[in-house]
Structure formats: C-alpha cells, structure tokens
Scaffold this motif. Structure first.
Motif, mmCIF file in Angstrom:
data_model
loop_
_atom_site.group_PDB
_atom_site.id
_atom_site.type_symbol
_atom_site.label_atom_id
_atom_site.label_comp_id
_atom_site.label_asym_id
_atom_site.label_seq_id
_atom_site.Cartn_x
_atom_site.Cartn_y
_atom_site.Cartn_z
ATOM 1 N N THR A 219 21.185 76.253 83.900
ATOM 2 C CA THR A 219 19.756 76.301 83.529
ATOM 3 C C THR A 219 19.462 77.408 82.527
ATOM 4 O OG1 THR A 219 19.217 77.712 85.436
ATOM 5 C CG2 THR A 219 18.925 75.316 85.717
ATOM 6 N N GLN A 220 20.396 78.353 82.374
ATOM 7 C CA GLN A 220 20.174 79.483 81.462
ATOM 8 C C GLN A 220 20.836 79.289 80.096
ATOM 9 O OE1 GLN A 220 20.619 83.433 83.486
ATOM 10 N NE2 GLN A 220 21.067 82.197 85.294
ATOM 11 N N THR A 221 21.608 78.215 79.947
ATOM 12 C CA THR A 221 22.257 77.965 78.665
ATOM 13 C C THR A 221 21.235 77.431 77.665
ATOM 14 O OG1 THR A 221 22.879 75.739 79.378
ATOM 15 C CG2 THR A 221 24.508 77.492 79.720
ATOM 16 N N LYS A 222 21.542 77.569 76.387
ATOM 17 C CA LYS A 222 20.561 77.208 75.344
ATOM 18 C C LYS A 222 20.900 75.925 74.589
ATOM 19 C CE LYS A 222 18.566 81.766 74.479
ATOM 20 N NZ LYS A 222 18.168 82.764 73.477
ATOM 21 N N GLY A 223 22.122 75.434 74.744
ATOM 22 C CA GLY A 223 22.517 74.227 74.012
ATOM 23 C C GLY A 223 22.152 72.958 74.774
ATOM 24 N N PHE A 224 22.733 71.838 74.342
ATOM 25 C CA PHE A 224 22.550 70.592 75.093
ATOM 26 C C PHE A 224 23.223 70.732 76.452
ATOM 27 C CE2 PHE A 224 22.041 68.859 70.754
ATOM 28 C CZ PHE A 224 20.898 68.090 70.942
ATOM 29 N N LEU A 225 22.553 70.286 77.488
ATOM 30 C CA LEU A 225 23.189 70.291 78.807
ATOM 31 C C LEU A 225 24.214 69.156 78.837
ATOM 32 C CD1 LEU A 225 22.651 72.001 81.437
ATOM 33 C CD2 LEU A 225 21.699 69.904 82.375
ATOM 34 N N PRO A 226 25.463 69.433 79.252
ATOM 35 C CA PRO A 226 26.458 68.360 79.309
ATOM 36 C C PRO A 226 25.941 67.173 80.133
ATOM 37 C CG PRO A 226 27.507 70.492 79.651
ATOM 38 C CD PRO A 226 26.031 70.744 79.647
ATOM 39 N N ASP A 227 26.269 65.963 79.677
ATOM 40 C CA ASP A 227 25.779 64.729 80.327
ATOM 41 C C ASP A 227 26.020 64.736 81.838
ATOM 42 O OD1 ASP A 227 25.354 64.093 77.728
ATOM 43 O OD2 ASP A 227 26.601 62.295 77.683
ATOM 44 N N PRO A 299 15.467 77.303 76.934
ATOM 45 C CA PRO A 299 16.126 76.660 78.079
ATOM 46 C C PRO A 299 15.127 76.083 79.076
ATOM 47 C CG PRO A 299 17.045 78.850 77.679
ATOM 48 C CD PRO A 299 15.804 78.741 76.849
ATOM 49 N N ILE A 300 14.002 76.774 79.271
ATOM 50 C CA ILE A 300 12.981 76.310 80.213
ATOM 51 C C ILE A 300 12.395 74.988 79.718
ATOM 52 C CG2 ILE A 300 10.805 76.900 81.383
ATOM 53 C CD1 ILE A 300 13.078 78.837 82.121
ATOM 54 N N GLN A 301 12.128 74.897 78.406
ATOM 55 C CA GLN A 301 11.576 73.660 77.845
ATOM 56 C C GLN A 301 12.588 72.509 77.943
ATOM 57 O OE1 GLN A 301 10.385 75.407 73.995
ATOM 58 N NE2 GLN A 301 8.319 74.677 74.433
ATOM 59 N N ARG A 302 13.832 72.787 77.626
ATOM 60 C CA ARG A 302 14.875 71.755 77.747
ATOM 61 C C ARG A 302 14.953 71.250 79.194
ATOM 62 N NH1 ARG A 302 20.771 73.845 78.181
ATOM 63 N NH2 ARG A 302 19.772 74.364 80.161
ATOM 64 N N VAL A 331 18.172 70.775 69.781
ATOM 65 C CA VAL A 331 18.416 70.634 71.226
ATOM 66 C C VAL A 331 17.198 70.045 71.931
ATOM 67 C CG1 VAL A 331 18.776 71.920 73.388
ATOM 68 C CG2 VAL A 331 20.192 72.427 71.390
ATOM 69 N N ILE A 332 16.011 70.483 71.536
ATOM 70 C CA ILE A 332 14.781 69.994 72.172
ATOM 71 C C ILE A 332 14.485 68.557 71.722
ATOM 72 C CG2 ILE A 332 12.304 70.425 72.489
ATOM 73 C CD1 ILE A 332 14.140 72.501 73.858
ATOM 74 N N ARG A 333 14.645 68.274 70.444
ATOM 75 C CA ARG A 333 14.439 66.899 69.941
ATOM 76 C C ARG A 333 15.403 65.925 70.617
ATOM 77 N NH1 ARG A 333 14.774 69.040 64.874
ATOM 78 N NH2 ARG A 333 16.550 67.767 64.190
ATOM 79 N N GLY A 334 16.665 66.324 70.641
ATOM 80 C CA GLY A 334 17.691 65.446 71.205
ATOM 81 C C GLY A 334 17.518 65.214 72.696
ATOM 82 N N THR A 366 23.163 61.426 68.042
ATOM 83 C CA THR A 366 24.001 61.067 69.196
ATOM 84 C C THR A 366 23.136 60.901 70.447
ATOM 85 O OG1 THR A 366 25.894 62.249 68.278
ATOM 86 C CG2 THR A 366 25.945 61.831 70.650
ATOM 87 N N GLU A 367 22.169 61.822 70.613
ATOM 88 C CA GLU A 367 21.281 61.752 71.790
ATOM 89 C C GLU A 367 20.358 60.531 71.711
ATOM 90 O OE1 GLU A 367 21.558 63.677 74.467
ATOM 91 O OE2 GLU A 367 23.165 64.819 73.507
ATOM 92 N N ILE A 368 19.932 60.172 70.494
ATOM 93 C CA ILE A 368 19.103 58.977 70.324
ATOM 94 C C ILE A 368 19.905 57.735 70.734
ATOM 95 C CG2 ILE A 368 17.968 57.490 68.604
ATOM 96 C CD1 ILE A 368 17.222 60.132 67.091
ATOM 97 N N GLU A 369 21.173 57.688 70.328
ATOM 98 C CA GLU A 369 22.046 56.565 70.707
ATOM 99 C C GLU A 369 22.209 56.517 72.232
ATOM 100 O OE1 GLU A 369 22.900 54.188 68.969
ATOM 101 O OE2 GLU A 369 23.069 54.802 66.878
ATOM 102 N N LYS A 370 22.366 57.693 72.850
ATOM 103 C CA LYS A 370 22.486 57.737 74.318
ATOM 104 C C LYS A 370 21.207 57.186 74.956
ATOM 105 C CE LYS A 370 25.341 61.942 74.589
ATOM 106 N NZ LYS A 370 25.255 63.363 74.995
#
Length: 375
Positions: A219-227, A299-302, A331-334, A366-370
């Motif tokens: 929850t504290q990481t800033k990138g995409f959370l792994p699937d 991270p909170i918004q994600r 990251v937020i858009r995806g 990639t996230e849009i495709e997912k």
C-alpha cells in the motif's frame, strides 16, 4: 546517584509522561538477528524502507561510542474505533491501519524519547544518548524483545501481555549501564492463525515476513500494484491489520489510553470518491498529521481506485473516466482504466475504447487492454 535508584526513578518518570511500558537491555551485538537479516537480504524479503547496513542494525556500539545499555519504550494505541462510519453503495469507504490512527506515532514517540533524554541529562552530566523510532538503524522489535517489553510473535509483531501487539516502539542507546530486564517467554504456542489468514501469504514462516508480498508494504509503493495483489488489497488505503486482528492475544485489547491516538473516523475511514480529485493542499490539511501520509497522496489515490474496483462501485464510473482521461500521472490513469474494466458496464467499455485511441503511454495502454479484457 546509584544506578539502581536512577533506574527506578526513570521507570516512574516514564509512566508520568505517557510511556506504557519501559524495559532495559544490554547494548551487546544482536548476533542471531544479524544472521536472520542476512538471510532476509539473500531471499529478497526486505522492503527497501529499512537501513541497508546490517552491521549498523545489529551493533549498538557502532551507533554510540561506549554504549552500555538500551532503554526500550512502548506506547499503546487503540484497536477499536468509536462511531466508525459504515460504507454503503454510492458512499464506499477506505481504511487506514490502526497504527495510522490519530497523530503520527513518530512524533508522539519521539517527544517522549526527548523528554527521557532531557531527564537523564539533568541527572547524569556525562550521559551520552542516541534515540530512535522506527526509521532508526536498530530493529525496534529485537530491542523490545531483549528488554522484556513483549515476545516476538509469529506475525512479526511484538506482543505484550497488557496491550497485545498494538504498541508503538522506540529506544535509546546510552552509556549508562542499567540493569537489563529478562525477556518474556513466547506465548504463541502452536497457534498459526496469522500465517493462515495473511491475504498474500507474506508471513512465510513463524516470525519470517516476505515484505515484498506484505499488503502493509504494498500500500506504500508508488508504482502500479502487481496484478496478483489487486484483488487482495480490498479497501485498504494504508497498511494492513489482518495478522493483528486475528491474534487471540489481541482479543479485548481496545487500548483507549492516549487521546492523541483517538482516530477521527472521517480520516481513518474516509470516503473513497473524494480522494480521486483531492488536491495536495487538501490532502495535507486532512491527512498530513497521520503516519499514513508520509508517502504523499499518490499511493493513497491509487489504492482508493483499487478499492472502488473491489466494491464494483458503479457510481464511481464517471469519476474514474475523468481520472483516466485527465490525470497527468500514468500510474493513476492506468489504475483507473483497470478499475473501469473490473467494475464493467457499457459506459466503462466505451470510455476504455476511446482511451485506447488517445493514450500514448505504453504502460497505461497495457492497463487499458487489461481493463478491456476484464470486460
């Protein structure tokens, strides 16, 4: 003054400033811990937030010349929230872990450590002290265990008989040779509840944590959370309490002791949708005083977006579309695109197809495709 008298007076003083437990340990090296930390490093189980130098983490003499003992303190925090608001359809809520309720514990613990430093300096003219809380070099739990504050539970928390594992820890290394306390006997027995219910299997063995899989870390990481973890995060915005809430030793430990840790329900369990468009200024005003704000709002918004997806909250679709179209951060858009796919529906599908035509960032595409695949 005799050291025994000084120690007795210090114990009384600590109670008077809101320290719930105080213990004393030798400043000798933590040999067994050193081996464990090396193994953790080899396995890639560390979070990256901790001090990387294992020697500094396990040898107090490297941190304070002439170190003789370590004073460990514990301050209890509440495990129950009074008047907790309930989330419902159209008004979903996220949750901050209990350690992030009320004032930032780094501030609260540090204030008490500074008072103890000043108290000792008045009575011992040549005293030398180095104090730390959480972000310091030493491993708080190892110090607390050696000082008899509690035992190191299978859930990797210090468990105290009085307050369960709901305690903040801090310590002071000093050149005063205080009489060490006796460690407390481990009372976990053959209970494995914390290992059994960990949502991601992060507790790989009793007392061994793979931080890279721990939701509190994720929850504290800033990138995409792994699937793999997106479906496990639930409505957690910061931290995770699962391994504490299931612990039998925490049963009945409400710990309503310190007013400063009493949670504001609207901060500890905030509405999710407003978090999607909160400004930096608004975020700081509302959440800046809690420990869970230390990584900023991203991270909170994600996590809020993932929570809305978890609830399949249809009413959030227009806001998520807006975020997917306009937010500057990939990251937020995806994550919003993925969430739209998870929630589903015709409106989400049209928005994702439109975004696929416009988007230029490869990761977001990639996230849009997912998202489209989820539909």
């Amino acid at each position: 003054m005799r050291i025994a008298d000084l120690q007795a007076q210090l114990i009384e003083y600590a109670k008077s400033i809101g320290v719930d437990k105080i213990g004393f340990a030798t400043a000798s090296p933590f040999h067994e811990l050193k081996n464990r930390l090396r193994r953790q490093q080899e396995l890639g189980f560390q979070s990256g937030f901790e001090e990387s130098d294992i020697e500094l983490r396990t040898e107090p003499l490297r941190l304070l010349d002439g170190a003789e003992s370590i004073i460990a303190i514990a301050i209890a925090y509440p495990s129950k929230m009074k008047d907790a608001p309930a989330g419902k359809k159209g008004e979903r809520r996220g949750i901050f872990c209990r350690a992030s309720w009320g004032i930032d514990y780094h501030v609260a613990v540090r204030e008490r450590l500074q008072l103890i430093e000043a108290w000792l300096a008045e009575r011992v003219p040549d005293v030398r002290i180095k104090s730390m809380v959480d972000t310091g070099e030493l491993v708080d739990r190892a110090v607390a265990e050696r000082a008899g504050i509690g035992w190191n539970g299978k859930n990797c928390s210090i468990i105290t008989p009085e307050f369960g594992s709901y305690v903040y820890l801090g310590e002071l290394i000093t050149n005063i040779p205080f009489e060490p306390d006796t460690p407390i006997e481990d009372e976990c027995g053959d209970c494995t509840l914390c290992l059994d219910v960990c949502p991601t299997g992060a507790i790989v063995a009793p007392g061994q944590l793979n931080s890279q899989r721990c939701i509190a870390y994720l929850t504290q990481t800033k990138g995409f959370l792994p699937d793999e973890f997106r479906g496990k995060i639930g409505n957690r915005l910061y931290g995770c309490d699962t391994c504490q809430t299931v612990c039998p030793k925490n049963k009945g430990k409400a710990n309503w002791i310190h007013e400063e840790f009493t949670p504001d329900p609207e901060v500890a369990k905030p509405l999710l949708s407003p978090l999607l468009s909160i400004s930096n200024k608004e975020f700081k005003a509302k959440f800046g005083h809690v420990s869970g704000s230390w990584r900023g709002k991203k991270p909170i918004q994600r996590n809020a977006i993932l929570a809305l997806a978890h609830f399949k909250e249809q009413s959030a679709i227009p806001e998520l579309i807006d975020v997917m179209k306009k937010d500057e951060r990939p990251v937020i858009r995806g994550t919003a695109a993925w969430a739209l796919g998870k929630i589903g529906g015709h409106e989400a599908q049209l928005a994702l197809q439109g975004a696929k035509e416009r988007e230029t960032d490869a990761e977001v595409l990639t996230e849009i495709e997912k998202g489209l695949a989820l539909l």
